[in-house]
Structures are given as C-alpha cells and as structure tokens.
Design a protein around this motif. Structure first.
Motif, PDB file in Angstrom:
ATOM      1  N   SER A 174      -7.073  19.457  10.914  1.00 38.87           N
ATOM      2  CA  SER A 174      -6.053  19.735   9.528  1.00 38.87           C
ATOM      3  C   SER A 174      -4.964  20.420  10.191  1.00 38.87           C
ATOM      4  O   SER A 174      -5.006  21.253  11.011  1.00 38.87           O
ATOM      5  N   SER A 175      -3.975  20.268   9.453  1.00 47.29           N
ATOM      6  CA  SER A 175      -2.864  21.078   9.727  1.00 47.29           C
ATOM      7  C   SER A 175      -2.927  22.526   9.355  1.00 47.29           C
ATOM      8  O   SER A 175      -2.395  23.307  10.385  1.00 47.29           O
ATOM      9  N   HIS A 206      -0.931  15.132  13.280  1.00 50.83           N
ATOM     10  CA  HIS A 206      -2.157  15.196  14.114  1.00 50.83           C
ATOM     11  C   HIS A 206      -3.078  13.851  13.963  1.00 50.83           C
ATOM     12  O   HIS A 206      -2.679  12.889  13.240  1.00 50.83           O
ATOM     13  N   GLU A 207      -4.192  13.859  14.939  1.00 50.24           N
ATOM     14  CA  GLU A 207      -4.930  12.573  14.747  1.00 50.24           C
ATOM     15  C   GLU A 207      -5.443  12.371  13.563  1.00 50.24           C
ATOM     16  O   GLU A 207      -5.573  11.070  13.251  1.00 50.24           O
ATOM     17  N   GLY A 208      -5.887  13.137  12.525  1.00 51.39           N
ATOM     18  CA  GLY A 208      -6.095  12.829  11.325  1.00 51.39           C
ATOM     19  C   GLY A 208      -5.064  12.033  10.432  1.00 51.39           C
ATOM     20  O   GLY A 208      -5.374  10.921   9.765  1.00 51.39           O
ATOM     21  N   HIS A 209      -3.916  12.476  10.418  1.00 53.07           N
ATOM     22  CA  HIS A 209      -2.744  11.797   9.897  1.00 53.07           C
ATOM     23  C   HIS A 209      -2.620  10.395  10.577  1.00 53.07           C
ATOM     24  O   HIS A 209      -2.459   9.354   9.908  1.00 53.07           O
ATOM     25  N   TYR A 210      -2.746  10.400  12.206  1.00 50.77           N
ATOM     26  CA  TYR A 210      -2.684   9.034  12.615  1.00 50.77           C
ATOM     27  C   TYR A 210      -3.606   7.946  12.125  1.00 50.77           C
ATOM     28  O   TYR A 210      -3.227   6.819  11.823  1.00 50.77           O
ATOM     29  N   VAL A 264       1.012  -1.116   0.096  1.00 51.01           N
ATOM     30  CA  VAL A 264      -0.134  -0.091   0.095  1.00 51.01           C
ATOM     31  C   VAL A 264       0.918   1.253   0.073  1.00 51.01           C
ATOM     32  O   VAL A 264       2.081   1.301   0.665  1.00 51.01           O
ATOM     33  N   ILE A 265       0.273   2.125  -0.654  1.00 51.55           N
ATOM     34  CA  ILE A 265       1.190   3.562  -0.664  1.00 51.55           C
ATOM     35  C   ILE A 265       0.338   4.632  -0.385  1.00 51.55           C
ATOM     36  O   ILE A 265      -0.951   4.844  -0.710  1.00 51.55           O
ATOM     37  N   THR A 266       0.703   5.663   0.249  1.00 53.43           N
ATOM     38  CA  THR A 266      -0.039   7.070   0.672  1.00 53.43           C
ATOM     39  C   THR A 266       0.979   8.173   0.871  1.00 53.43           C
ATOM     40  O   THR A 266       2.132   7.829   0.825  1.00 53.43           O
ATOM     41  N   TYR A 267       0.370   9.087   0.706  1.00 50.77           N
ATOM     42  CA  TYR A 267       1.145  10.483   0.714  1.00 50.77           C
ATOM     43  C   TYR A 267       0.684  11.580   1.404  1.00 50.77           C
ATOM     44  O   TYR A 267      -0.551  11.673   1.418  1.00 50.77           O
ATOM     45  N   GLY A 268       1.436  12.395   1.972  1.00 47.26           N
ATOM     46  CA  GLY A 268       1.116  13.531   2.408  1.00 47.26           C
ATOM     47  C   GLY A 268       2.162  14.585   3.167  1.00 47.26           C
ATOM     48  O   GLY A 268       3.405  14.158   2.960  1.00 47.26           O
ATOM     49  N   GLU A 285     -11.943   7.589   4.385  1.00 47.66           N
ATOM     50  CA  GLU A 285     -12.909   8.783   5.066  1.00 47.66           C
ATOM     51  C   GLU A 285     -11.927   9.823   5.894  1.00 47.66           C
ATOM     52  O   GLU A 285     -11.148   9.329   6.728  1.00 47.66           O
ATOM     53  N   ARG A 286     -12.039  11.121   5.609  1.00 46.56           N
ATOM     54  CA  ARG A 286     -11.060  11.880   6.386  1.00 46.56           C
ATOM     55  C   ARG A 286     -11.627  12.169   7.663  1.00 46.56           C
ATOM     56  O   ARG A 286     -12.981  12.293   7.961  1.00 46.56           O
TER      57      ARG A 286
END
Ligand code: CTP
Length: 443
Positions: free
Chosen positions: A119-120, A14-18, A4-8, A113-114
């Motif tokens: 958000s940052s 923050h919690e959303g990233h975690y 799996v790959i993801t980017y950011g 789902e975000r």
C-alpha cells in the motif's frame, strides 16, 4: 462500448495500483481513472501524500490502462461522474467493499480483490524513517498534541520530559510513552521535539534541542525577544535542523485559502485587518497568575498578530498597545495597533474581557469576515458593496487541528520546503520583536 470508472490517490505508484488498473480495464472497453487532488485528500485525512497530482496522473497514464484521466476534487463527485460519463461499471479495490453500493442504482459496482501486502501507506513509512518525537512539557496543549500526532503517518510520539518527574510519569502513563528524568537521555531517544512548556522556557529548550541536533516544533510564542529568535534560526540552519513555530492557524487549510483570496484582488487592496481572540480564564490559572510572562498578549497575541503580519508583512511602521490591567498588573485585555504604509491592523486579545472573536479583512472593493473561532478557519464569507453579493467558502478543520502543523513539520524534516511560506522565519522573528516590545513597555 462498456465504460468503466475507478478512483484513487495512486501515491508512490505500486504493484497494487497496476494490478487494479489492469483488472479494471479488463472489465470493459474504456477506462476512466479519477485521481484525487491534494486538497481533497487532506479533507479526508490523507495528509502525507508524497507525489504531486501531476506525478500521480503521469504514473496512472504510464500504466497504459487508462483511456482517460480525470481529477477527483470533492466528495459526491463520483455519482455525478457516473452519470456524466455514462458509466456502466464502477470499480475499486476490496478495501472499500460496501462503501459505494449506493452507486448500484446507476451502474454495476464491482469490488476487485486488493493486492496483498502493499500500500502507499506502507511505502511512505519505508521511504522515510519514522520521526520519533519527544514532548517537553505536560500541560493541556501537550495532551492535545498526542492524539493529533497519531493521525499523521511518519511520526511517533515516544517520550516526554518535564523537570518535575511526577508530572512526566503521569503524562507518560496516560499516553503510553516513556518518561525521562534526564534530558540527555530524553534527547537520545528522539529525532525531534515538541515544546509545550511555559513561554519563558522555550528559548532554553529550543537551544539545547538544536544543539543536540533535534528538529524543533515549538508552541507559540516561539520566544519573547527578537535577538533570541534570530540566534535560534541561525543555530537551526547551522545544525541543519528544522525550527518551526506552532501557530496552528497558519497551517490549517482554511486559513491558507483565506490568505490566497485576500491577496487575489477579490476584495481589492487590503487596507485593514482586525483580529480578536478572547478566552476567559480564572485568576488562579498560569495565564493570569504568572506575574512575569502571563497575561493576554503573551498567551494569545501570536494568533491575533498572525493575519496582520501575513497580509501586511513584517515591516510595520509602528505598533502601539492599549492595555487594560488586572489587579496583579497583568494585561487582561490588550489591543495592538499596527500602522503600515498602506493600511492598518488591530490585534485584540483578552483573558479577562470577553469580546466577539472575529477576523475582519477590509479592502478597497469588499471585505472578508470570519466568525469565531476564526483561528480554526473553516468557513468565511466575502462581501461587496451590494449586500446580496456574498461568496461563501469552507474548508475542513478537524478536531484540535494540530495535525496540519505536525504534517507540515514532518514534510519539512523530510526535505520538502513547500509549506515553508505558511509561517516564515522572518514572520516568526517579527512576532518575537513585537512580544519583546510589549513586555518592555508593560512589565
Ligand atoms: N489497491 C489495490 N491493492 C493495493 C493497494 C491499492 O488494489 N495493495 C487499489 C485500491 O483499493 C484503490 C486503488 O488501488 O482501488 C487506489 O488506491 P489508493 O488509495 O491510491 O492506494 P493505497 O495503496 O491503498 O493508498 P493508501 O495506503 O494511501 O490508502
């Protein structure tokens, strides 16, 4: 094994990233996380990322979900990564729905789902108090500043002052901000000021803004006398305020890259810098009718001196001017010749003569050429003795390009000095000294 790959950007982790990383990892067996470089974020308009790349990578690693971290440095990289790492699933948050569907020819694309209400961008705004900016002056450049400032998170243009209340009112109405008739009230309403008034008024406004404890971003030329520049920088330090000269070229990413390359030895030792900027103006314009402070050099000299001062330094041995004057005695075309121990520079500018607006940096093994408008540096070439040996570099320069200086001004207000080198106090003082010499000889 499912990869799996993801980017950011993963700024201010923050919690959303975690939660995103946790669910991304759960989609397969092996998770690769791409973290964006500062340069890449800048080119896509994210100008105020707080954490360094190293910190952002460390935070992703600390989450414990990433099996591998890679760096994302350019658009188009995702497709190559998906193939290179034999990815089965590409995933990002639901704020991107649809954007990466083109990858579905190569792997499965999943939008997760975000996490709500975080958000940052939100954290950056909470962390730093929003700087309320007031504009002094209502001319063309002031009008360009406002839409550019809107693109920089952390600043808000709220007020305008002009000694002519009608002009201030018109400007305020156009941009939806407040006009002030009394400068004291104006200062009370803001944290920082942007000065875009006529050149000769800069000194007085900078002084009064600093005395009121306001940070100052002032259009070039900062002031027209060396002693004034020295005095104002000393005052700024006493008041713990930022004083910042707005020569937009100095802050644009392409120009920084160009300076880095010029100093890297790629063209050997720099021996000559020739910069030209001309802009034809009508005889009735302020630039060509203000007998005392108008003319080409006060208007455009800061731009053309900049690459010379940046590459050779502030300690020139001599500067000499060739001047062509118009009927009212103002210079319509000026060449400033700089002599240094190891080379020379020519700064050419004109409001009444048109020439090729080029920047040419010559070194002992090659040269760098930037075509007009080099002062909005977006593309340049490095040439060598062999005419076929040409290296090409490009960087994004968006719209009016004031967002870069506004962003650096803000980061300095917020305590970071990482942009200070782009235009130092000593360089601004040297340019004020040259302006003073020019005006002394020619008025
Ligand atoms: N993400 C998420 N939930 C959030 C915030 C981010 O699921 N509340 C996801 C994004 O969709 C993306 C990844 O986390 O897949 C990295 O996002 P990034 O852009 O770094 O975070 P943001 O907080 O959205 O940053 P910014 O506000 O700067 O856009």
């Amino acid at each position: 094994m499912t990869k799996v790959i993801t980017y950011g950007t993963f700024d201010l982790f923050h919690e959303g990233h975690y939660k995103l990383l946790k669910r991304a990892k759960a989609l397969g067996d092996y998770l690769i996380v791409g973290v964006t470089t500062e340069e890449y974020d800048q080119t896509r308009g994210k100008l105020n990322v707080v954490d360094s790349l190293v910190t952002r990578i460390e935070n992703v690693k600390k989450s414990g979900f990433a099996d591998e971290v890679i760096i994302e440095s350019s658009p188009g990289q995702k497709l190559l990564d998906v193939q290179k790492y034999h990815i089965d699933i590409f995933t990002v948050g639901s704020d991107w729905v649809g954007t990466f569907d083109y990858l579905s020819d190569y792997c499965k694309v999943v939008y997760l789902e975000r996490t709500k209400n975080i958000s940052s961008t939100m954290l950056r705004a909470q962390k730093k108090h929003i700087q309320r900016i007031g504009v002094i002056g209502t001319g063309r450049i002031a009008g360009r500043f406002i839409p550019e400032a809107k693109l920089v998170s952390g600043v808000n243009v709220e007020a305008v002052y002009n000694p002519h209340p009608e002009s201030a009112a018109r400007f305020a109405k156009k941009w939806g901000i407040d006009a002030y008739k009394e400068i004291e009230e104006f200062y009370q309403a803001v944290d920082a000021v942007y000065i875009a008034s006529p050149h000769e008024t800069h000194y007085g406004y900078i002084r009064s803004a600093l005395e009121h404890g306001k940070h100052v971003l002032c259009e070039k030329p900062l002031v027209l006398q060396k002693a004034q520049a020295e005095e104002l920088f000393t005052l700024a330090a006493e008041k713990k305020c930022i004083l910042f000269e707005g020569i937009k070229t100095a802050y644009c990413p392409g120009f920084s890259k160009l300076l880095g390359i010029a100093c890297s030895g790629m063209i050997g030792n720099v021996r000559s810098v020739e910069a030209c900027f001309t802009k034809l103006e009508g005889a009735q314009t302020r630039e060509l009718s203000d007998r005392k402070y108008g003319g080409s050099f006060t208007e455009l000299g800061s731009y053309v001196m900049l690459p010379i001062i940046k590459l050779f330094g502030s300690k020139y041995e001599d500067v000499r001017f060739d001047i062509l004057k118009g009927e009212n005695g103002l210079d319509i075309f000026t060449k400033a010749h700089f002599r240094y121990a190891n080379g020379f520079g020519t700064a050419t500018c004109g409001l009444g003569v048109k020439s090729e607006g080029k920047l040419l940096i010559s070194g002992t093994t090659g040269y760098i050429v930037v075509e007009a408008p080099w002062w909005k540096t977006a593309y340049f070439e490095v040439h060598h003795e062999n005419p076929n040996d040409v290296e090409k570099f490009s960087e994004r320069f968006l719209d009016d390009g004031l967002r870069y200086e506004i962003s650096d001004f803000l980061s300095m207000i917020n305590g970071s000095n990482k942009s200070e080198f782009k235009l130092t106090r000593g360089e601004s003082i040297a340019m004020a000294e040259i302006m003073e010499g020019f005006l002394h000889e020619n008025r």
